[in-house]
Design an enzyme around this catalytic site. Structure first.
Site, short mmCIF file in Angstrom:
data_model
loop_
_atom_site.label_atom_id
_atom_site.label_comp_id
_atom_site.label_asym_id
_atom_site.label_seq_id
_atom_site.Cartn_x
_atom_site.Cartn_y
_atom_site.Cartn_z
N SER A 1 3.95 -3.70 -3.64
CA SER A 1 4.25 -2.29 -4.21
C SER A 1 4.97 -2.67 -5.58
O SER A 1 5.91 -3.11 -5.44
CB SER A 1 5.05 -1.59 -3.35
OG SER A 1 5.37 -0.42 -3.82
N ARG A 2 4.32 -2.23 -6.59
CA ARG A 2 4.66 -2.49 -8.03
C ARG A 2 6.01 -1.30 -8.18
O ARG A 2 6.76 -1.51 -9.01
CB ARG A 2 3.76 -2.50 -9.00
CG ARG A 2 2.79 -3.31 -8.79
CD ARG A 2 1.71 -3.25 -9.89
NE ARG A 2 0.94 -4.39 -9.81
CZ ARG A 2 -0.38 -4.15 -9.35
NH1 ARG A 2 -0.90 -3.15 -9.21
NH2 ARG A 2 -1.23 -5.10 -9.26
N VAL A 3 6.02 -0.44 -7.26
CA VAL A 3 7.43 0.56 -7.53
C VAL A 3 8.52 -0.32 -6.85
O VAL A 3 9.51 0.05 -7.09
CB VAL A 3 6.88 1.95 -6.73
CG1 VAL A 3 8.19 2.65 -6.76
CG2 VAL A 3 5.82 2.56 -7.63
N THR B 1 -4.45 0.53 -9.73
CA THR B 1 -3.35 0.97 -8.80
C THR B 1 -2.08 0.35 -9.16
O THR B 1 -1.93 -0.56 -9.89
CB THR B 1 -3.79 0.96 -7.54
OG1 THR B 1 -4.20 -0.29 -7.00
CG2 THR B 1 -4.98 1.92 -6.95
N ASP B 2 -0.79 0.89 -8.25
CA ASP B 2 0.45 0.47 -8.60
C ASP B 2 0.84 -0.39 -7.22
O ASP B 2 1.90 -0.67 -6.86
CB ASP B 2 1.37 1.71 -8.48
CG ASP B 2 1.08 2.70 -9.45
OD1 ASP B 2 1.13 2.09 -10.73
OD2 ASP B 2 1.18 3.76 -9.30
#
Length: 501
Positions: A363-365, A337-338
């Site tokens: 959150s990698r975004v 997951t991101d």
């Protein structure tokens, strides 16, 4: 002789002109039957995912292939089958019916209605397994998916097309976060799919009741394979939900899928694999359990405009044991997951709900999935919270604290309190911005901790009156906090802290 020749020619003519086609189907035999899984022989041209049919009409699909036999997962009453029964290959891959009419319905993983509503009208068939869109078909995740939950939208933002894991022990509010996110999508042109895997029927009924009570079923599809359903349905449920989501994504629409939860999905797959006598690895899971979830979650993406511009956002839920995120399934899904939202039991029990551990959540975004208004007010939020957690841990050993340390501890305690939110009450963008702005600007510092919630309620009341309506309307429409709007908000909050608290 001439008569015979004419007769033969007439027969040949009828054969050539006949519209009926002969059907060639490979036939095999059922060798063993064990707990919903059949071992059959004779299907030498069978392939993974092919639907097969037994002589009494029961269907199944091939999940395992060896040199001489095939493992078939059975849909329906497997107890009606007997060793020696005939099985036929259909040459068709497992697919389900999909259509716009599914919205607002409760269905099983085979897309058949489970509620008492009218008959569902379908548009086409979609395979439950499909190769994920390639890199060239995708675009970056940069459109926010507002959850309506202050702690998530400000610190751990989620974008359309992202895969964000919700992880924690049981009864820490994992499903509540997902349900609140679905409720908050009303009027936001986003279709939601809630996929229940291995849950109690009572829990699924409670979720449906909550969605109906908040008018959220109008944009939601519920796919249910409960704990009382066959393990075959529990295994295909997430893939079926994704196939339904892909139907809408291919039409250029945005979709949110909640998988509740993938731990029980892995259990179902482990059960099937052990029955098929596959070699067991760590925690008795088969070696391909990582691929089980990676090929599922990789299908969540945001397509570029050339491919319709639709998206699937995935919120998988994974249950941990005693907060151990280093378990086999948690680490697998974290790596796919991101980012993850980690819910902590101690925080939940102390009344901090949602019980999000800011240090372990990410959150990698990041800011790419936040509106300008949220970015403006939440810049220092995570830093303040992180410093507070660190100082709070050390301050209990110190008898005397510096003035600056006391200020940081006070600010962190107030921010922690303001991030507490009641279940099933998501907030609008403007409401979140106003509340977080007041916290980060220090307006809560002089308010007693026990009165923080009271302050929040009064602030929400103020911005829904004629005085604050203009502020809310401007922020919601422009998605930013300009200087004029900020000045009005400052005046409103200042008056509120002086006169009403």
């Amino acid at each position: 002789m001439k008569l015979l020749d004419n007769y033969i020619k007439q027969i040949e003519k009828e054969i050539d002109s006949s519209s009926s086609q002969g059907e060639t189907r490979e036939t095999g035999k059922l060798l063993e039957l064990k707990d919903g899984v059949a071992i059959v022989e004779g299907l030498y041209n069978g392939f993974f995912g092919e639907i097969v049919e037994f002589d009494n009409g029961v269907e199944g699909f091939i999940i395992d292939l060896s040199e001489d036999t095939a493992g078939v997962v059975i849909f329906g009453d497997y107890l009606s089958l007997k060793a020696g029964s005939t099985v036929k290959g259909t040459g068709k891959i497992l697919a389900i019916d999909v259509g716009e009419d599914l919205i607002g319905k409760v269905v099983n993983p085979l897309s058949k209605s489970l509620d008492s509503k009218e008959t569902i009208k379908y548009d086409k068939l979609y395979p439950i397994e499909r190769i994920a869109a390639g890199v060239v078909k995708r675009q970056p995740v940069n459109t926010p998916l507002q959850t309506g939950i202050k702690a998530i939208d400000t610190i751990i933002p989620i974008g359309r097309g992202q895969r964000e894991l919700i992880i924690g022990d049981r009864v820490t509010g994992k499903s509540t976060i997902a349900i609140d996110t679905i409720i908050n999508q009303k009027g936001k042109n986003l279709i939601c799919i809630y996929c229940a895997v291995g849950q109690k029927n009572s829990k699924v009924a409670s979720v449906i009741e909550t969605l109906n009570a908040n008018n959220a079923m109008d944009h939601t599809i519920v796919v249910s394979a409960s704990a009382s359903d066959p393990v075959s349905l529990q295994y295909i449920a997430p893939y079926s939900a994704t196939a339904i989501g892909e139907y809408f994504m291919d039409k250029g629409k945005d979709v949110l899928i909640v998988y509740d939860d993938l731990t029980k999905h892995a259990w179902a797959y482990r059960q099937l694999s052990l029955v098929l006598r596959r070699p067991a690895g760590r925690e008795a899971y088969p070696g391909d359990v990582f691929y089980l979830h990676s090929r599922l979650l990789e299908r969540a993406c945001r397509l570029n405009k050339e491919n319709g511009g639709g998206s699937i956002t995935a919120l998988p839920i994974v249950e941990t044991q005693e907060g151990d995120i280093s378990g086999y399934i948690p680490t697998n899904v974290i790596s796919i997951t991101d980012g993850q939202i980690f819910l902590e039991t101690d925080l939940f029990n102390s009344g901090v709900r949602p019980a999000i551990n800011v240090g372990l959540s990410v959150s990698r975004v990041g800011g790419s999935a936040q509106t300008k208004a949220i970015k403006q007010v939440s810049g220092r939020l995570k830093l303040d919270l992180a410093q507070y957690r660190e100082l709070a841990a050390f301050s209990q050993f110190e008898s005397e604290l510096e003035e600056e340390t006391k200020k940081q501890l006070n600010r962190g305690a107030k921010i922690t309190q303001i991030l507490i939110q009641d279940r099933n009450k998501p907030l609008s963008l403007a409401e979140e911005v106003c509340i977080i702005w007041a916290a980060t600007q220090g307006y809560l510092d002089d308010i007693p901790t026990e009165k923080i919630r009271e302050f929040e309620e009064k602030l929400l009341d103020e911005i829904t009156t004629s005085t604050g309506k203009a502020i809310v309307s401007k922020i919601n429409s422009s998605k930013e906090l300009d200087s004029d709007t900020e000045a009005k908000l400052k005046k409103l909050v200042s008056n509120l802290t002086k006169t009403k608290l």
